[in-house]
Design a protein around this motif. Structure first.
Motif, PDB file in Angstrom:
ATOM      1  N   LEU A  11      22.417  -1.781 -11.713  1.00 51.99           N
ATOM      2  CA  LEU A  11      23.451  -1.523 -10.713  1.00 51.99           C
ATOM      3  C   LEU A  11      24.667  -0.863 -11.356  1.00 51.99           C
ATOM      4  CD1 LEU A  11      23.450  -4.717  -8.440  1.00 51.99           C
ATOM      5  CD2 LEU A  11      23.097  -2.358  -7.681  1.00 51.99           C
ATOM      6  N   MET A  12      25.055  -1.367 -12.522  1.00 54.70           N
ATOM      7  CA  MET A  12      26.220  -0.804 -13.211  1.00 54.70           C
ATOM      8  C   MET A  12      25.916   0.577 -13.778  1.00 54.70           C
ATOM      9  SD  MET A  12      27.808  -4.096 -15.192  1.00 54.70           S
ATOM     10  CE  MET A  12      26.358  -4.309 -16.222  1.00 54.70           C
ATOM     11  N   LEU A  13      24.762   0.703 -14.403  1.00 51.35           N
ATOM     12  CA  LEU A  13      24.415   1.981 -15.030  1.00 51.35           C
ATOM     13  C   LEU A  13      24.180   3.081 -14.002  1.00 51.35           C
ATOM     14  CD1 LEU A  13      22.039   0.760 -17.885  1.00 51.35           C
ATOM     15  CD2 LEU A  13      24.438   1.426 -18.060  1.00 51.35           C
ATOM     16  N   GLY A  14      23.977   2.689 -12.736  1.00 48.92           N
ATOM     17  CA  GLY A  14      23.797   3.679 -11.685  1.00 48.92           C
ATOM     18  C   GLY A  14      25.013   4.555 -11.475  1.00 48.92           C
ATOM     19  N   ILE A  15      26.168   4.129 -11.987  1.00 45.96           N
ATOM     20  CA  ILE A  15      27.381   4.947 -11.873  1.00 45.96           C
ATOM     21  C   ILE A  15      27.193   6.293 -12.556  1.00 45.96           C
ATOM     22  CG2 ILE A  15      29.821   5.057 -12.584  1.00 45.96           C
ATOM     23  CD1 ILE A  15      30.069   2.139 -12.081  1.00 45.96           C
ATOM     24  N   PHE A  16      26.254   6.364 -13.482  1.00 43.58           N
ATOM     25  CA  PHE A  16      25.960   7.641 -14.151  1.00 43.58           C
ATOM     26  C   PHE A  16      25.693   8.740 -13.126  1.00 43.58           C
ATOM     27  CE2 PHE A  16      22.842  10.534 -16.215  1.00 43.58           C
ATOM     28  CZ  PHE A  16      23.618  10.975 -17.272  1.00 43.58           C
ATOM     29  N   TYR A  17      25.075   8.363 -11.996  1.00 46.92           N
ATOM     30  CA  TYR A  17      24.722   9.338 -10.971  1.00 46.92           C
ATOM     31  C   TYR A  17      25.848   9.596  -9.968  1.00 46.92           C
ATOM     32  CZ  TYR A  17      20.073   8.922 -12.908  1.00 46.92           C
ATOM     33  OH  TYR A  17      19.003   8.922 -13.771  1.00 46.92           O
ATOM     34  N   CYS A  18      27.025   9.061 -10.259  1.00 43.07           N
ATOM     35  CA  CYS A  18      28.210   9.361  -9.449  1.00 43.07           C
ATOM     36  C   CYS A  18      28.983  10.548 -10.036  1.00 43.07           C
ATOM     37  CB  CYS A  18      29.123   8.143  -9.362  1.00 43.07           C
ATOM     38  SG  CYS A  18      28.428   6.759  -8.428  1.00 43.07           S
ATOM     39  N   TRP A  19      28.344  11.272 -10.924  1.00 50.10           N
ATOM     40  CA  TRP A  19      29.009  12.385 -11.606  1.00 50.10           C
ATOM     41  C   TRP A  19      29.654  13.368 -10.632  1.00 50.10           C
ATOM     42  CZ3 TRP A  19      31.270  14.255 -15.651  1.00 50.10           C
ATOM     43  CH2 TRP A  19      31.404  15.630 -15.823  1.00 50.10           C
ATOM     44  N   VAL A  41      27.664  19.254 -18.467  1.00 50.31           N
ATOM     45  CA  VAL A  41      27.962  17.914 -18.987  1.00 50.31           C
ATOM     46  C   VAL A  41      26.914  16.924 -18.492  1.00 50.31           C
ATOM     47  CG1 VAL A  41      29.633  16.020 -19.021  1.00 50.31           C
ATOM     48  CG2 VAL A  41      30.433  18.387 -19.099  1.00 50.31           C
ATOM     49  N   PHE A  42      26.621  16.983 -17.184  1.00 45.65           N
ATOM     50  CA  PHE A  42      25.608  16.090 -16.619  1.00 45.65           C
ATOM     51  C   PHE A  42      24.221  16.425 -17.167  1.00 45.65           C
ATOM     52  CE2 PHE A  42      22.599  14.726 -13.309  1.00 45.65           C
ATOM     53  CZ  PHE A  42      22.973  13.394 -13.174  1.00 45.65           C
ATOM     54  N   TYR A 100      30.785  11.451 -21.803  1.00 47.49           N
ATOM     55  CA  TYR A 100      29.878  11.280 -20.667  1.00 47.49           C
ATOM     56  C   TYR A 100      28.463  11.712 -21.016  1.00 47.49           C
ATOM     57  CZ  TYR A 100      29.157  10.414 -15.695  1.00 47.49           C
ATOM     58  OH  TYR A 100      28.757   9.863 -14.504  1.00 47.49           O
ATOM     59  N   GLY A 101      28.352  12.829 -21.717  1.00 48.39           N
ATOM     60  CA  GLY A 101      27.026  13.352 -22.015  1.00 48.39           C
ATOM     61  C   GLY A 101      26.279  12.555 -23.063  1.00 48.39           C
ATOM     62  N   VAL A 102      26.930  12.255 -24.183  1.00 50.92           N
ATOM     63  CA  VAL A 102      26.247  11.584 -25.289  1.00 50.92           C
ATOM     64  C   VAL A 102      26.296  10.057 -25.145  1.00 50.92           C
ATOM     65  CG1 VAL A 102      26.163  11.251 -27.791  1.00 50.92           C
ATOM     66  CG2 VAL A 102      26.682  13.516 -26.846  1.00 50.92           C
TER      67      VAL A 102
END
Length: 283
Positions: A11-19, A41-42, A100-102
Motif C-alpha cells: 500500500l505504501m510502495l504504491g505511491i511510486f505510481y503517483c508520479w 525520471v519515472f 526518485y529513479g534510483v
C-alpha cells in the motif's frame, strides 16, 4: 499476519505510481525541463525497479529475514523522497533521478519482490491465486488512495514540503512494518543461497531451462501488457490536468486507473485458483 504485512508494505510502495501527480508541480520547479525529461525520471525508476525485483531482491531474501528487508525498503523509500525534495528545492535534476529513479525505484522493487515471495509460502497453498492477487493489488490500491491526498498537499504546501512529508511518513512507517513482520515469526530467510552446482540439479530450474524459449516469448508478451499500463499510470494526472482538472480531481485520474488495476489483479488471482492460468490469460 503475513498477508497483513505484505499488503501494508505494498500500500505504501504504491505511491511510486503517483508520479504523474507530481509532474505538473515539478515542471514549474525545473524550468526548461520538458515532459519527456520528467517521464525519463519515472522510466529510470521503472528500470531500477525491475533490476531490484529480479536481481537485488533475491540476493537479499537469501541473506536477511523479511522484517529487516521490509523495513529497509520503507526507509530507503523515505530517503529517496527526501532526496527528491532536496532536488526540487535546489533545482537539481540529477538528484531527482537519484532520489526518485534510483532510491525509490530500488526500494519499491525489493519490497514488491519480497511480498510476491511471501505469497508463495505454504500457508497460502490452497488459495495462492487469491493471496497473490490481494498482495499485488494493494500496490495499485495504494496509488488509488494516496493520489488525491498528494494533489491536495501540493496545493496546500507545495511540492517540496509534500515530498518531505511523504519521506518522513515512510521512514516512520518502517516501525509498524517491522512489528507486523516480526509477529509472523520467520525463523530463516525466505530463500537459501545456492551455488551453481545446486541450481543445475534443481528440478524447477531444469524445467525452466527446458522451457526457455517459451518463457522468452511470455516475457515479451508480459512486457507489452505492462508497457501500456505503465504509460497510462505515468501520465494519468497530467492528462487530466491538461484538460483543466485541478487538485484532487486531477488525482482522480490516477485513482481510477489504479482502482480497475487492483480489481483486475484480485479477480485474475481468484480465477487462477479455479481454472487454468492459460485460460485466464487467453480470455
Amino acid at each position: 499476519i503475513i498477508l497483513a504485512g505484505a499488503i501494508a508494505l505494498n500500500l505504501m510502495l504504491g505511491i511510486f505510481y503517483c508520479w504523474s501527480c507530481l509532474v505538473p508541480a515539478l515542471e514549474q520547479v525545473f524550468e526548461g525541463a520538458t515532459r519527456a525529461t520528467m517521464s525519463a525520471v519515472f522510466s529510470a525508476g521503472t528500470l531500477v525497479f525491475t533490476l531490484a525485483t529480479s536481481v537485488i531482491g533475491p540476493e537479499l531474501f537469501s541473506i536477511f529475514l523479511p522484517a529487516p528487508v521490509a523495513a529497509g525498503s520503507a526507509v530507503l523509500t523515505g530517503v529517496g523522497l527526501l532526496v527528491s525534495a532536496f532536488a526540487a528545492a535546489t533545482g537539481s535534476l540529477p538528484l531527482l533521478f537519484v532520489g526518485y529513479g534510483v532510491c525509490f525505484g530500488a526500494s519499491s522493487g525489493v519490497g514488491y519482490g519480497l511480498t510476491v515471495q511471501l505469497s508463495n509460502l505454504p500457508v497460502f497453498r490452497s488459495n495462492k491465486g487469491v493471496a497473490t492477487g490481494l498482495i499485488i493489488s494493494s500496490r495499485a490500491a495504494g496509488a488509488m488512495l494516496f493520489a488525491p491526498v498528494i494533489n491536495v498537499l501540493i496545493m496546500q504546501v507545495g511540492i517540496v514540503r509534500t515530498m518531505v512529508v511523504m519521506g518522513a511518513a515512510f521512514i516512520a512507517a518502517a516501525v509498524p512494518v517491522v512489528v507486523l513482520f516480526r509477529m509472523a515469526d520467520f525463523q530463516a530467510p525466505l530463500s537459501a543461497r545456492r551455488g551453481k552446482a545446486a541450481k543445475a540439479e534443481d528440478s524447477v530450474d531444469a524445467e525452466l531451462a527446458r522451457l526457455q524459449g517459451i518463457m522468452f516469448v511470455m516475457r515479451i508478451v508480459l512486457g507489452c501488457g505492462v508497457f501500456a499500463g505503465l504509460m497510462i499510470t505515468a501520465h494519468a494526472a497530467t492528462f487530466a490536468a491538461n484538460r483543466g482538472a485541478q487538485g484532487a480531481l486531477a488525482g482522480a485520474g490516477v485513482s481510477t486507473v489504479n482502482l480497475f488495476s487492483a480489481l483486475g489483479r484480485i479477480g485474475g488471482g481468484a480465477l487462477c485458483d479455479r481454472v487454468s492460468p492459460a485460460v485466464v490469460m487467453t480470455y
